[in-house]
Design a protein around this motif. Structure first.
Motif, short mmCIF file in Angstrom:
data_model
loop_
_atom_site.label_atom_id
_atom_site.label_comp_id
_atom_site.label_asym_id
_atom_site.label_seq_id
_atom_site.Cartn_x
_atom_site.Cartn_y
_atom_site.Cartn_z
N ALA A 1 0.83 -1.20 0.00
CA ALA A 1 0.00 0.00 0.00
C ALA A 1 0.87 1.25 0.00
CB ALA A 1 -0.91 0.01 1.22
N LEU A 2 0.37 2.31 -0.61
CA LEU A 2 1.08 3.58 -0.62
C LEU A 2 0.52 4.56 0.40
CD1 LEU A 2 1.60 4.16 -4.43
CD2 LEU A 2 3.30 3.54 -2.72
N ASP A 3 -0.48 4.16 1.14
CA ASP A 3 -1.09 5.05 2.12
C ASP A 3 -1.12 4.36 3.48
OD1 ASP A 3 -2.11 7.40 3.01
OD2 ASP A 3 -4.08 7.17 2.10
N ALA A 4 -1.23 5.15 4.52
CA ALA A 4 -1.18 4.62 5.88
C ALA A 4 -2.51 4.78 6.58
CB ALA A 4 -0.10 5.34 6.68
N GLU A 5 -2.72 3.91 7.56
CA GLU A 5 -3.88 4.05 8.44
C GLU A 5 -3.36 4.40 9.83
OE1 GLU A 5 -5.88 0.42 9.94
OE2 GLU A 5 -4.41 -0.67 8.76
N LYS A 6 -4.06 5.28 10.51
CA LYS A 6 -3.69 5.65 11.87
C LYS A 6 -4.17 4.55 12.81
CE LYS A 6 -4.28 9.46 15.14
NZ LYS A 6 -4.87 10.81 15.27
N LEU A 7 -3.24 3.94 13.56
CA LEU A 7 -3.60 2.89 14.50
C LEU A 7 -4.06 3.46 15.83
CD1 LEU A 7 -0.91 0.06 14.19
CD2 LEU A 7 -3.29 0.01 13.47
N VAL A 8 -3.25 4.38 16.38
CA VAL A 8 -3.54 4.87 17.72
C VAL A 8 -2.75 6.15 18.00
CG1 VAL A 8 -1.74 3.45 18.79
CG2 VAL A 8 -3.70 4.14 20.15
N SER A 9 -3.34 7.07 18.75
CA SER A 9 -2.63 8.27 19.23
C SER A 9 -1.87 7.89 20.49
CB SER A 9 -3.60 9.40 19.54
OG SER A 9 -4.22 9.84 18.37
N VAL A 10 -0.63 8.38 20.62
CA VAL A 10 0.19 8.00 21.78
C VAL A 10 0.52 9.17 22.70
CG1 VAL A 10 1.16 5.94 20.72
CG2 VAL A 10 2.33 8.11 20.44
N ALA A 11 0.44 10.41 22.21
CA ALA A 11 0.77 11.56 23.07
C ALA A 11 0.35 12.83 22.36
CB ALA A 11 2.27 11.60 23.37
N GLY A 12 0.42 13.93 23.10
CA GLY A 12 0.16 15.23 22.50
C GLY A 12 1.37 15.68 21.69
N SER A 13 1.57 16.96 21.59
CA SER A 13 2.69 17.52 20.85
C SER A 13 4.00 16.91 21.33
CB SER A 13 2.70 19.03 21.05
OG SER A 13 3.84 19.59 20.46
N ALA A 14 4.81 16.38 20.41
CA ALA A 14 6.01 15.65 20.81
C ALA A 14 7.26 16.20 20.15
CB ALA A 14 5.86 14.18 20.45
N HIS B 1 8.82 12.07 23.69
CA HIS B 1 8.84 13.06 24.78
C HIS B 1 7.91 14.17 24.36
CE1 HIS B 1 10.15 15.86 27.83
NE2 HIS B 1 10.59 14.79 28.46
N ALA B 2 6.79 14.28 25.05
CA ALA B 2 5.75 15.24 24.70
C ALA B 2 5.76 16.41 25.67
CB ALA B 2 4.40 14.55 24.71
N SER B 3 4.94 17.41 25.37
CA SER B 3 4.86 18.59 26.23
C SER B 3 4.41 18.24 27.65
CB SER B 3 3.91 19.62 25.61
OG SER B 3 2.64 19.03 25.37
N ASP B 4 3.71 17.14 27.81
CA ASP B 4 3.26 16.72 29.14
C ASP B 4 4.14 15.65 29.76
OD1 ASP B 4 2.46 14.76 27.37
OD2 ASP B 4 0.51 14.44 28.31
N GLY B 5 5.32 15.39 29.19
CA GLY B 5 6.26 14.45 29.78
C GLY B 5 6.66 13.32 28.86
N ALA B 6 7.31 12.33 29.46
CA ALA B 6 7.83 11.18 28.72
C ALA B 6 6.76 10.11 28.58
CB ALA B 6 9.03 10.61 29.47
N SER C 1 10.93 11.00 35.61
CA SER C 1 10.03 11.92 34.90
C SER C 1 10.75 12.74 33.84
CB SER C 1 9.32 12.84 35.89
OG SER C 1 10.28 13.61 36.58
N ASN C 2 12.07 12.87 33.94
CA ASN C 2 12.83 13.64 32.95
C ASN C 2 13.53 12.75 31.93
OD1 ASN C 2 14.70 12.65 34.73
ND2 ASN C 2 15.90 14.52 34.87
N THR C 3 13.00 11.56 31.68
CA THR C 3 13.56 10.66 30.68
C THR C 3 13.50 11.33 29.31
OG1 THR C 3 12.95 8.70 31.94
CG2 THR C 3 13.33 8.39 29.58
N ALA C 4 14.64 11.36 28.63
CA ALA C 4 14.73 12.04 27.34
C ALA C 4 14.55 11.09 26.16
CB ALA C 4 16.08 12.74 27.22
N ARG C 5 14.89 9.81 26.34
CA ARG C 5 14.78 8.87 25.23
C ARG C 5 14.77 7.45 25.77
NH1 ARG C 5 15.97 9.84 19.48
NH2 ARG C 5 16.40 7.86 18.49
#
Length: 189
Positions: free
Chosen positions: A56-69, A89-94, A114-118
């Motif tokens: 396929a050349l197009d994707a389907e969205k499976l699930v949202s995982v976080a806000g702005s990341a 790592h999103a605006s509301d944390g890891a 709480s400050n995990t970067a990756r």
């Protein structure tokens, strides 16, 4: 992050610009030899996991995982059991997560601080980077312990059952007990 990607749907097909229906920036991709689909973390109205079905050349969205990341923090691994494990790592944390591909069930995984970067996953293990310290998990992120890290390496690129690629080289093996018994097979030519 990817811009104008070119893809092909078979080994003999030409590369073409795909007609994306998704309007997202794709950040990280994951696939393996036991799965026929390709998966990606993308940013649209937050971070989400997308699936490109084989051919396929197009994707389907499976699930949202976080806000702005943060695009640079994201990782994604497709395990042999069909589970996706990743981190943003999103605006509301890891946010470390697991997605069961067959059902699109999302489970939050623990991070060491709480400050995990990756965080990067591989073969049942995980490594996390937080405030200049490295942590390892032998159980997909359920428990964490401090571990040594290669001198001069300040981050994690990706992991597999055999270790992790860092910004400075490869960290071979795992400190815990969930270690691959043998090295990977040589690539097929």
């Amino acid at each position: 992050a990817c811009g104008k990607a070119k893809v092909r749907i078979s080994a003999t097909a030409p590369f073409v610009e795909p007609p994306w229906a998704i309007t997202t920036t794709l950040l990280r991709f994951a696939t393996n030899s036991k799965q026929s689909d390709l998966f990606a973390i993308g940013l649209d109205e937050g971070a989400a996991v997308y699936r490109f079905k084989a051919g396929a050349l197009d994707a389907e969205k499976l699930v949202s995982v976080a806000g702005s990341a943060d695009p640079e923090s994201s990782t994604l691994t497709l395990e042999d059991d069909g589970s996706l494990r990743g981190f943003v790592h999103a605006s509301d944390g890891a946010h470390a997560f697991e997605v069961k591909v067959a059902t699109a069930d999302l489970t939050s995984l623990d991070v060491p601080t709480s400050n995990t970067a990756r965080v990067a996953f591989g073969g049942g293990n995980a490594v996390a980077w937080a405030s200049g310290k490295s942590y390892e998990s032998p159980d997909h992120g359920k428990t964490w312990s401090l571990v040594t890290w290669p001198t001069g390496a300040s981050g994690i690129e990706a992991c597999s059952a055999w270790g992790c690629a860092t910004g400075r080289g490869f960290r071979s093996g795992w400190d815990g007990s969930n270690v691959a018994a043998s090295p990977p097979e040589a690539p097929v030519k």
